[in-house]
Design a protein around this motif. Structure first.
Motif, PDB file in Angstrom:
ATOM      1  N   THR A  84      -4.109   3.803   8.211  1.00 45.72           N
ATOM      2  CA  THR A  84      -3.010   2.853   8.070  1.00 45.72           C
ATOM      3  C   THR A  84      -3.372   1.506   8.672  1.00 45.72           C
ATOM      4  OG1 THR A  84      -1.813   3.237  10.143  1.00 45.72           O
ATOM      5  CG2 THR A  84      -1.402   4.797   8.322  1.00 45.72           C
ATOM      6  N   TYR A  85      -2.609   0.524   8.311  1.00 46.45           N
ATOM      7  CA  TYR A  85      -2.823  -0.835   8.813  1.00 46.45           C
ATOM      8  C   TYR A  85      -2.590  -0.919  10.319  1.00 46.45           C
ATOM      9  CZ  TYR A  85       2.242  -1.452   8.997  1.00 46.45           C
ATOM     10  OH  TYR A  85       3.576  -1.331   9.303  1.00 46.45           O
ATOM     11  N   CYS A  86      -1.923   0.070  10.902  1.00 45.96           N
ATOM     12  CA  CYS A  86      -1.705   0.107  12.360  1.00 45.96           C
ATOM     13  C   CYS A  86      -2.827   0.840  13.091  1.00 45.96           C
ATOM     14  CB  CYS A  86      -0.387   0.801  12.674  1.00 45.96           C
ATOM     15  SG  CYS A  86       1.050  -0.085  12.067  1.00 45.96           S
ATOM     16  N   CYS A 117     -10.982  -0.111   5.036  1.00 43.51           N
ATOM     17  CA  CYS A 117      -9.840   0.003   4.130  1.00 43.51           C
ATOM     18  C   CYS A 117      -8.608   0.448   4.908  1.00 43.51           C
ATOM     19  CB  CYS A 117     -10.140   1.000   3.016  1.00 43.51           C
ATOM     20  SG  CYS A 117     -11.420   0.430   1.870  1.00 43.51           S
ATOM     21  N   ILE A 118      -7.485  -0.200   4.614  1.00 50.36           N
ATOM     22  CA  ILE A 118      -6.230   0.116   5.290  1.00 50.36           C
ATOM     23  C   ILE A 118      -5.120   0.264   4.252  1.00 50.36           C
ATOM     24  CG2 ILE A 118      -6.820  -0.957   7.502  1.00 50.36           C
ATOM     25  CD1 ILE A 118      -5.338  -3.488   6.571  1.00 50.36           C
ATOM     26  N   THR A 119      -4.098   1.026   4.615  1.00 45.54           N
ATOM     27  CA  THR A 119      -2.988   1.255   3.704  1.00 45.54           C
ATOM     28  C   THR A 119      -1.674   1.159   4.447  1.00 45.54           C
ATOM     29  OG1 THR A 119      -2.220   2.695   1.915  1.00 45.54           O
ATOM     30  CG2 THR A 119      -2.888   3.777   3.966  1.00 45.54           C
ATOM     31  N   ILE A 120      -0.615   0.954   3.699  1.00 46.37           N
ATOM     32  CA  ILE A 120       0.742   0.980   4.233  1.00 46.37           C
ATOM     33  C   ILE A 120       1.350   2.308   3.799  1.00 46.37           C
ATOM     34  CG2 ILE A 120       3.012  -0.111   4.187  1.00 46.37           C
ATOM     35  CD1 ILE A 120       1.556  -2.743   3.392  1.00 46.37           C
ATOM     36  N   PRO A 121       1.751   3.148   4.747  1.00 44.05           N
ATOM     37  CA  PRO A 121       2.320   4.445   4.361  1.00 44.05           C
ATOM     38  C   PRO A 121       3.614   4.292   3.559  1.00 44.05           C
ATOM     39  CG  PRO A 121       1.854   4.353   6.724  1.00 44.05           C
ATOM     40  CD  PRO A 121       1.694   2.969   6.188  1.00 44.05           C
ATOM     41  N   MET A 122       3.786   5.164   2.584  1.00 42.27           N
ATOM     42  CA  MET A 122       5.011   5.197   1.785  1.00 42.27           C
ATOM     43  C   MET A 122       5.123   6.567   1.121  1.00 42.27           C
ATOM     44  SD  MET A 122       3.872   2.791  -1.371  1.00 42.27           S
ATOM     45  CE  MET A 122       2.262   2.174  -0.932  1.00 42.27           C
ATOM     46  N   ILE A 123       6.285   6.887   0.625  1.00 44.82           N
ATOM     47  CA  ILE A 123       6.443   8.168  -0.058  1.00 44.82           C
ATOM     48  C   ILE A 123       5.671   8.118  -1.370  1.00 44.82           C
ATOM     49  CG2 ILE A 123       8.655   8.638   1.076  1.00 44.82           C
ATOM     50  CD1 ILE A 123      10.041   7.910  -1.560  1.00 44.82           C
ATOM     51  N   PRO A 124       5.236   9.269  -1.872  1.00 45.50           N
ATOM     52  CA  PRO A 124       4.341   9.297  -3.037  1.00 45.50           C
ATOM     53  C   PRO A 124       4.961   8.921  -4.379  1.00 45.50           C
ATOM     54  CG  PRO A 124       4.795  11.520  -2.263  1.00 45.50           C
ATOM     55  CD  PRO A 124       5.434  10.585  -1.290  1.00 45.50           C
ATOM     56  N   MET A 125       6.256   8.708  -4.462  1.00 44.03           N
ATOM     57  CA  MET A 125       6.857   8.428  -5.773  1.00 44.03           C
ATOM     58  C   MET A 125       6.493   7.053  -6.333  1.00 44.03           C
ATOM     59  SD  MET A 125      10.854   7.466  -5.188  1.00 44.03           S
ATOM     60  CE  MET A 125      11.088   6.512  -6.647  1.00 44.03           C
ATOM     61  N   GLY A 126       6.116   6.111  -5.473  1.00 43.08           N
ATOM     62  CA  GLY A 126       5.804   4.763  -5.947  1.00 43.08           C
ATOM     63  C   GLY A 126       4.316   4.506  -5.950  1.00 43.08           C
ATOM     64  N   ARG A 127       3.902   3.549  -6.760  1.00 42.14           N
ATOM     65  CA  ARG A 127       2.490   3.172  -6.833  1.00 42.14           C
ATOM     66  C   ARG A 127       2.085   2.334  -5.633  1.00 42.14           C
ATOM     67  NH1 ARG A 127       0.615  -0.672 -11.140  1.00 42.14           N
ATOM     68  NH2 ARG A 127       2.851  -0.890 -11.238  1.00 42.14           N
ATOM     69  N   SER A 134       3.627  -6.573   1.155  1.00 43.45           N
ATOM     70  CA  SER A 134       2.471  -5.939   1.803  1.00 43.45           C
ATOM     71  C   SER A 134       1.719  -6.930   2.681  1.00 43.45           C
ATOM     72  CB  SER A 134       1.518  -5.357   0.752  1.00 43.45           C
ATOM     73  OG  SER A 134       2.153  -4.346   0.015  1.00 43.45           O
ATOM     74  N   ALA A 135       1.524  -8.125   2.161  1.00 45.23           N
ATOM     75  CA  ALA A 135       0.818  -9.150   2.943  1.00 45.23           C
ATOM     76  C   ALA A 135       1.592  -9.476   4.218  1.00 45.23           C
ATOM     77  CB  ALA A 135       0.603 -10.404   2.098  1.00 45.23           C
ATOM     78  N   ALA A 136       2.905  -9.595   4.120  1.00 42.90           N
ATOM     79  CA  ALA A 136       3.715  -9.916   5.295  1.00 42.90           C
ATOM     80  C   ALA A 136       3.666  -8.791   6.326  1.00 42.90           C
ATOM     81  CB  ALA A 136       5.164 -10.190   4.886  1.00 42.90           C
ATOM     82  N   ILE A 137       3.748  -7.553   5.885  1.00 36.66           N
ATOM     83  CA  ILE A 137       3.709  -6.410   6.803  1.00 36.66           C
ATOM     84  C   ILE A 137       2.414  -6.401   7.593  1.00 36.66           C
ATOM     85  CG2 ILE A 137       3.499  -3.883   6.874  1.00 36.66           C
ATOM     86  CD1 ILE A 137       5.520  -3.853   4.474  1.00 36.66           C
TER      87      ILE A 137
END
Length: 152
Positions: A84-86, A117-127, A134-137
């Motif tokens: 994750t990004y954190c 590589c970093i990601t923002i966690p989210m539920i799997p229903m969305g792409r 995302s940039a702001a987060i």
């Protein structure tokens, strides 16, 4: 900080990100080709009356950008990572790279840099989340870690 948009496609997203860059004293790097003209009304409207203050650096290619920043510390925002990004440590003047809205950062770039590589966690229903969100987060997490030093 440095926000890098690799071949952005949607002018509103770029305008919104530019506004965030102004208000955080960050630089916006745009890797061509762009899916729009920077003169388009949508970019300026999204950036509001801040657009003329955005520190923009335009690059003709990914290779040109990399050659000009050989010592850059890069992070690649993608849905194709479990880190994750954190989970990472940011430093002032890092580069946070985002890919085009329709396809993301090219696979060959991600495969060369899996530990970056970093990601923002989210539920799997969305792409994915919207690019400007995302940039702001991620931008604000990097700023939080570096003490909100805006280098004014």
């Amino acid at each position: 900080m440095n926000i890098v948009l690799y071949e952005p496609e949607i002018p509103y997203n770029t305008g919104n990100i530019g506004r965030s860059c102004v208000l955080t004293n960050s630089t916006l790097h745009l890797i061509k080709p762009l899916g729009f003209s920077l003169d388009e009304k949508q970019v300026r409207r999204a950036g509001l009356d801040y657009w003329h203050l955005v520190k923009i650096v335009e690059w003709n290619s990914w290779e040109e950008f990399l050659d000009a920043n050989p010592d850059g510390n890069f992070f690649y925002a993608t849905t194709k990572s479990h880190q994750t990004y954190c989970d990472v440590t940011y430093h002032e003047n890092d580069f946070i790279v985002f890919g085009p809205e329709s396809r993301g950062i090219p696979e060959e770039i991600l495969k060369k840099n899996p530990e970056r590589c970093i990601t923002i966690p989210m539920i799997p229903m969305g792409r994915s989340l919207n690019l400007s969100n995302s940039a702001a987060i991620i931008l604000y997490e990097s700023l939080r870690q570096t003490g909100f030093n805006f280098g004014e």
